[in-house]
Design a protein around this motif. Sequence first.
Motif, short mmCIF file in Angstrom:
data_model
loop_
_atom_site.label_atom_id
_atom_site.label_comp_id
_atom_site.label_asym_id
_atom_site.label_seq_id
_atom_site.Cartn_x
_atom_site.Cartn_y
_atom_site.Cartn_z
N VAL A 10 -81.87 39.15 -37.88
CA VAL A 10 -81.97 39.97 -36.53
C VAL A 10 -80.45 40.46 -36.46
O VAL A 10 -79.52 40.23 -36.98
CB VAL A 10 -82.31 39.08 -35.40
N ASN A 11 -80.79 41.64 -35.73
CA ASN A 11 -79.37 42.35 -35.31
C ASN A 11 -79.70 42.38 -33.46
O ASN A 11 -80.68 41.55 -33.18
CB ASN A 11 -79.54 43.58 -35.51
N ALA A 12 -78.92 42.94 -32.94
CA ALA A 12 -79.06 42.70 -31.34
C ALA A 12 -80.23 43.49 -30.91
O ALA A 12 -80.84 42.95 -30.08
CB ALA A 12 -77.58 43.72 -30.79
N GLU A 13 -80.80 44.67 -31.55
CA GLU A 13 -81.99 45.09 -31.18
C GLU A 13 -83.17 44.20 -31.38
O GLU A 13 -84.19 44.28 -30.52
CB GLU A 13 -82.14 46.52 -31.70
N VAL A 23 -82.60 32.09 -35.50
CA VAL A 23 -82.29 33.32 -36.13
C VAL A 23 -81.01 33.39 -36.95
O VAL A 23 -80.16 32.47 -37.11
CB VAL A 23 -82.04 34.58 -34.90
N ARG A 24 -80.69 34.47 -37.52
CA ARG A 24 -79.51 34.82 -38.65
C ARG A 24 -79.14 35.96 -38.20
O ARG A 24 -79.91 36.89 -38.36
CB ARG A 24 -80.11 34.50 -40.02
N ALA A 25 -77.94 36.00 -37.81
CA ALA A 25 -77.26 37.49 -37.68
C ALA A 25 -75.92 37.62 -37.94
O ALA A 25 -75.21 36.35 -38.15
CB ALA A 25 -77.28 37.80 -36.08
N GLY A 39 -68.79 39.84 -29.99
CA GLY A 39 -68.63 40.72 -31.01
C GLY A 39 -69.76 41.81 -31.14
O GLY A 39 -70.40 42.01 -30.22
N LYS A 40 -69.68 42.51 -32.24
CA LYS A 40 -70.39 43.62 -32.30
C LYS A 40 -71.38 43.33 -33.48
O LYS A 40 -71.15 43.04 -34.68
CB LYS A 40 -69.61 44.94 -32.76
N SER A 41 -72.65 43.53 -33.35
CA SER A 41 -73.96 43.32 -34.27
C SER A 41 -74.01 44.28 -35.23
O SER A 41 -73.21 45.37 -34.89
CB SER A 41 -75.24 43.34 -33.49
N THR A 42 -74.68 44.09 -36.20
CA THR A 42 -74.42 45.26 -37.42
C THR A 42 -75.39 46.51 -36.98
O THR A 42 -75.18 47.46 -37.55
CB THR A 42 -75.27 44.81 -38.63
N ASP A 43 -75.79 46.51 -35.77
CA ASP A 43 -76.44 47.69 -35.06
C ASP A 43 -75.64 48.29 -34.06
O ASP A 43 -76.01 49.19 -33.38
CB ASP A 43 -77.87 47.63 -34.55
N GLY A 44 -74.07 47.85 -33.99
CA GLY A 44 -73.32 48.47 -32.82
C GLY A 44 -73.36 47.93 -31.50
O GLY A 44 -72.78 48.31 -30.82
N TYR A 90 -76.94 45.16 -44.21
CA TYR A 90 -77.50 44.11 -43.44
C TYR A 90 -78.25 44.54 -42.40
O TYR A 90 -79.49 44.02 -42.20
CB TYR A 90 -76.43 43.37 -42.83
N ASN A 91 -78.14 45.71 -41.73
CA ASN A 91 -78.86 46.27 -40.53
C ASN A 91 -80.15 46.65 -41.06
O ASN A 91 -81.26 46.38 -40.37
CB ASN A 91 -77.92 47.52 -39.89
N LYS A 92 -80.16 47.46 -42.34
CA LYS A 92 -81.53 47.74 -43.04
C LYS A 92 -82.30 46.53 -43.56
O LYS A 92 -83.45 46.57 -43.32
CB LYS A 92 -81.21 48.90 -44.13
#
Length: 106
Positions: A10-13, A23-25, A39-44, A90-92
């Motif tokens: 997952v990302n934040a979205e 989950v794994r982020a 912090g900041k997720s891979t989707d910003g 990672y986001n993709k």
Amino acid sequence: MDTSNPSAFVNAELLPNFIGKKVRAVVQVHQSDGGVAIGKSTDGSQLTVKGLPQVPAMNYIEVIGIAESNQLINAEIWTDFGNTFDTDSYNKLCQLANGEFRSLFL
């Protein structure tokens, strides 16, 4: 390999879709006080992770844990990836693992 309780990429979205589930982020730590990291997720977007030791600012960490809310993960396992990480890839991966290629992931 134990597949009885897999963790979703997952990302934040995507996190709100997995409240109460494992989950794994990946998060880039901006602030850590030895227990809670922001912090900041891979989707910003911003994520909060609790259950961590002190983590150096600007390092990327992968956390596996339970999604407690739309922006909070309670970490069970974490890995420090250092200060360089390809967030776009990672986001993709998160998008593919929860979309078109969901069947390929546990």
